[in-house]
Design a protein around this motif. Structure first.
Motif, mmCIF file in Angstrom:
data_model
loop_
_atom_site.group_PDB
_atom_site.id
_atom_site.type_symbol
_atom_site.label_atom_id
_atom_site.label_comp_id
_atom_site.label_asym_id
_atom_site.label_seq_id
_atom_site.Cartn_x
_atom_site.Cartn_y
_atom_site.Cartn_z
ATOM 1 N N VAL A 140 -3.406 11.525 -5.989
ATOM 2 C CA VAL A 140 -2.033 11.804 -6.449
ATOM 3 C C VAL A 140 -1.481 13.130 -5.934
ATOM 4 C CG1 VAL A 140 -0.645 12.239 -8.508
ATOM 5 C CG2 VAL A 140 -2.232 10.318 -8.484
ATOM 6 N N MET B 64 -9.395 -3.305 2.127
ATOM 7 C CA MET B 64 -9.198 -1.905 2.509
ATOM 8 C C MET B 64 -9.269 -0.910 1.347
ATOM 9 S SD MET B 64 -6.869 0.698 2.672
ATOM 10 C CE MET B 64 -5.236 0.038 2.467
ATOM 11 N N ALA C 41 -5.825 0.305 -7.322
ATOM 12 C CA ALA C 41 -6.688 -0.419 -6.394
ATOM 13 C C ALA C 41 -7.886 0.434 -5.955
ATOM 14 C CB ALA C 41 -5.873 -0.843 -5.178
ATOM 15 N N LEU D 108 4.920 0.912 -6.715
ATOM 16 C CA LEU D 108 3.757 1.795 -6.540
ATOM 17 C C LEU D 108 4.084 3.244 -6.879
ATOM 18 C CD1 LEU D 108 2.436 0.557 -3.072
ATOM 19 C CD2 LEU D 108 1.239 0.319 -5.266
ATOM 20 N N ALA E 283 -5.017 8.258 -10.410
ATOM 21 C CA ALA E 283 -4.550 6.864 -10.224
ATOM 22 C C ALA E 283 -5.728 5.930 -10.506
ATOM 23 C CB ALA E 283 -3.959 6.630 -8.832
ATOM 24 N N LYS F 281 0.549 11.359 -18.704
ATOM 25 C CA LYS F 281 1.930 11.316 -19.196
ATOM 26 C C LYS F 281 2.025 11.837 -20.630
ATOM 27 C CE LYS F 281 3.620 7.781 -16.106
ATOM 28 N NZ LYS F 281 3.946 6.390 -15.864
ATOM 29 N N TYR G 65 4.965 11.134 -1.768
ATOM 30 C CA TYR G 65 5.276 10.238 -0.650
ATOM 31 C C TYR G 65 6.778 10.000 -0.471
ATOM 32 C CZ TYR G 65 0.298 9.037 -0.133
ATOM 33 O OH TYR G 65 -1.057 9.065 0.069
ATOM 34 N N ALA H 108 -4.825 8.519 -15.611
ATOM 35 C CA ALA H 108 -3.893 7.410 -15.388
ATOM 36 C C ALA H 108 -2.680 7.589 -16.293
ATOM 37 C CB ALA H 108 -4.578 6.075 -15.667
ATOM 38 N N GLY H 109 -1.635 6.818 -16.008
ATOM 39 C CA GLY H 109 -0.378 6.962 -16.745
ATOM 40 C C GLY H 109 -0.248 5.949 -17.874
ATOM 41 N N LYS I 178 -3.150 1.623 -19.523
ATOM 42 C CA LYS I 178 -3.985 1.811 -18.334
ATOM 43 C C LYS I 178 -5.260 2.567 -18.703
ATOM 44 C CE LYS I 178 -0.502 1.408 -14.703
ATOM 45 N NZ LYS I 178 0.215 2.005 -13.577
ATOM 46 N N GLY J 36 -8.634 3.789 -7.098
ATOM 47 C CA GLY J 36 -9.210 4.580 -8.188
ATOM 48 C C GLY J 36 -10.147 3.785 -9.079
ATOM 49 N N VAL K 118 -9.552 5.645 5.836
ATOM 50 C CA VAL K 118 -10.572 4.596 5.734
ATOM 51 C C VAL K 118 -11.046 4.113 7.099
ATOM 52 C CG1 VAL K 118 -8.805 2.800 5.431
ATOM 53 C CG2 VAL K 118 -11.130 2.397 4.617
ATOM 54 N N ILE L 104 0.102 10.566 -3.520
ATOM 55 C CA ILE L 104 1.219 9.649 -3.766
ATOM 56 C C ILE L 104 2.396 10.317 -4.473
ATOM 57 C CG2 ILE L 104 0.342 8.671 -5.949
ATOM 58 C CD1 ILE L 104 1.405 5.930 -4.951
ATOM 59 N N SER L 105 2.137 11.364 -5.241
ATOM 60 C CA SER L 105 3.246 11.996 -5.974
ATOM 61 C C SER L 105 4.298 12.572 -5.022
ATOM 62 C CB SER L 105 2.729 13.089 -6.922
ATOM 63 O OG SER L 105 2.144 14.137 -6.182
ATOM 64 N N ASP M 226 0.834 -1.201 0.000
ATOM 65 C CA ASP M 226 0.000 0.000 0.000
ATOM 66 C C ASP M 226 0.862 1.240 0.000
ATOM 67 O OD1 ASP M 226 -2.862 -0.926 0.267
ATOM 68 O OD2 ASP M 226 -1.891 -2.098 1.841
#
Ligand SMILES: NC(=O)c1ccc[n+]([C@@H]2O[C@H](COP(=O)([O-])OP(=O)(O)OC[C@H]3O[C@@H](n4cnc5c(N)ncnc54)[C@H](OP(=O)(O)O)[C@@H]3O)[C@@H](O)[C@H]2O)c1
Length: 332
Positions: free
Chosen positions: A221, A127, A156, A319, A152, A198, A248, A176-177, A181, A158, A275, A245-246, A46
């Protein structure tokens, strides 16, 4: 068979490196009174794991140095002294990155592997699925006819968000990238559009995909993507801030969001979500997601990686480099 496990050895800087962990063998543990031993078969990777390694204020305490790395996992009860579980039960819980875990059964769920394969219970029916369900419906509050954008989108969380948006009668637009995808998101999952960030020109692509503007943004993201979406939000729109996430693995604080003024001018509501805020309602999410899955309205994809416990650091990094396609899971 030993109990191989991954422990956090130091606080990573940037992307994780193998030296940030020690990988050790211990004896297979014996359950005490009221406990059970779970043989772990799948470990969930995750994005939040990277945050759990930092010693900063967050929604949960950091993993301590020398502690087994925290994770959601799924496996089978091997030996039980707990009357609520018996040998052979398929379960999911926060068992950590190891082959065997001892548990008292707290926050452990029995799962039905006739309904869906074991790994799906830490993915779309686990989750990440619950996050999509509560985050979109409770924070995003989508109404039929509205436009929902999710970043994203093939991942999972998105992928489930966009499909729920469709079930609720919304226009679902993914970000998405890459073309593969995006094709999956529209052709297999049934989103109305998917933007390949992208490919460049995100603002123009977003405008074309959302001719009536954006009512709900489910943000996974952050960074440039959130900044671009902000400028196309409709009045009284909602932003469910699920992940960033971009950033992290960032070693410096990000500069943005640059377009935060849109929250003021468009009277947006932006709410963070975790969550576990809906922990008491997890059975509802499992029932509803399971029902949609059975009816073919909710498609779920896992990206299962081989390599066992030792592969954990390298697989985790997929990830953050767009290397996964679907819920990322490590087979033990
Ligand atoms: N708040 C909560 O309770 C909660 C719970 C679960 C998850 N989350 C958050 O939800 C988000 C998605 O998690 P997930 O488990 O579903 O992961 P995922 O989407 O299956 O995998 C991560 C994806 O993020 C995208 N990504 C990574 N770095 C990026 C970047 N710099 N720019 C743009 N896209 C990037 C990649 O997809 P592309 O190939 O499309 O770039 C990658 O495949 C994460 O932010 C996570 O922290 C929050």
């Amino acid at each position: 068979m030993s109990n191989r496990m991954v422990k956090l050895a130091r606080r990573p800087k940037g992307m994780v490196k193998r030296d940030d962990f020690t990988i050790e063998d211990g004896p297979v543990p014996e359950p005490g009174a009221g406990e059970m031993r779970v043989k772990i078969e799948y470990i969930s990777l995750d994005p939040a794991m990277r945050g759990w390694m930092n010693d900063t204020k967050s929604y949960s305490p950091p993993v301590g140095l020398g502690e087994v790395m925290r994770s959601f996992s799924a496996g089978t009860v091997e030996k039980s002294n707990n009357p609520a579980f018996k040998s052979g039960d398929a379960v999911q819980g926060m068992f950590g990155v190891r082959r065997y875990a001892i548990s008292k059964g707290e926050r452990v769920l029995k799962v039905d592997t006739r309904q869906a394969p074991l790994q799906r219970w830490i993915g779309g029916l686990g989750m990440p699925g619950w996050t999509a369900y509560f985050g979109l419906l409770e924070v995003g509050q989508p109404k039929a006819g509205e436009t929902v954008v999710v970043s994203a989108a093939s991942g999972a969380v998105g992928s489930v968000v966009g499909q729920i948006a469709k079930i609720k009668g919304c226009r679902a637009v993914g970000i998405a990238g890459g073309p593969d995808k995006c094709r999956y998101v529209t052709q297999e999952l049934g989103f109305d559009a998917c933007i390949d960030y992208k490919a460049g020109n995100l603002a123009a692509q977003l405008k074309e995909a959302c001719p009536k503007g954006i009512d709900v943004n489910f943000e996974n993201v952050g960074g440039e993507i959130l900044d671009t979406v902000l400028l196309q939000m409709n009045v009284f729109g909602r932003i469910a801030l699920c992940g960033l996430i971009s950033a992290y693995n960032a070693t410096e604080a990000p500069a943005g969001p640059k377009n935060i003024r849109a929250v003021l001018t468009q009277r947006l509501k932006m709410q963070g979500l975790i969550v576990t805020d809906w922990a008491s309602r997890v059975p509802e999410a499992i029932t509803q997601l399971g029902q949609w899955h059975k009816e073919g309205k909710l498609k779920i994809r896992e990206d299962v990686r081989e390599g066992g416990i030792d592969a954990f650091p390298d697989v985790l990094n997929l990830l953050y480099t767009s290397g996964n396609f679907g819920k990322l899971v490590l087979k033990v």
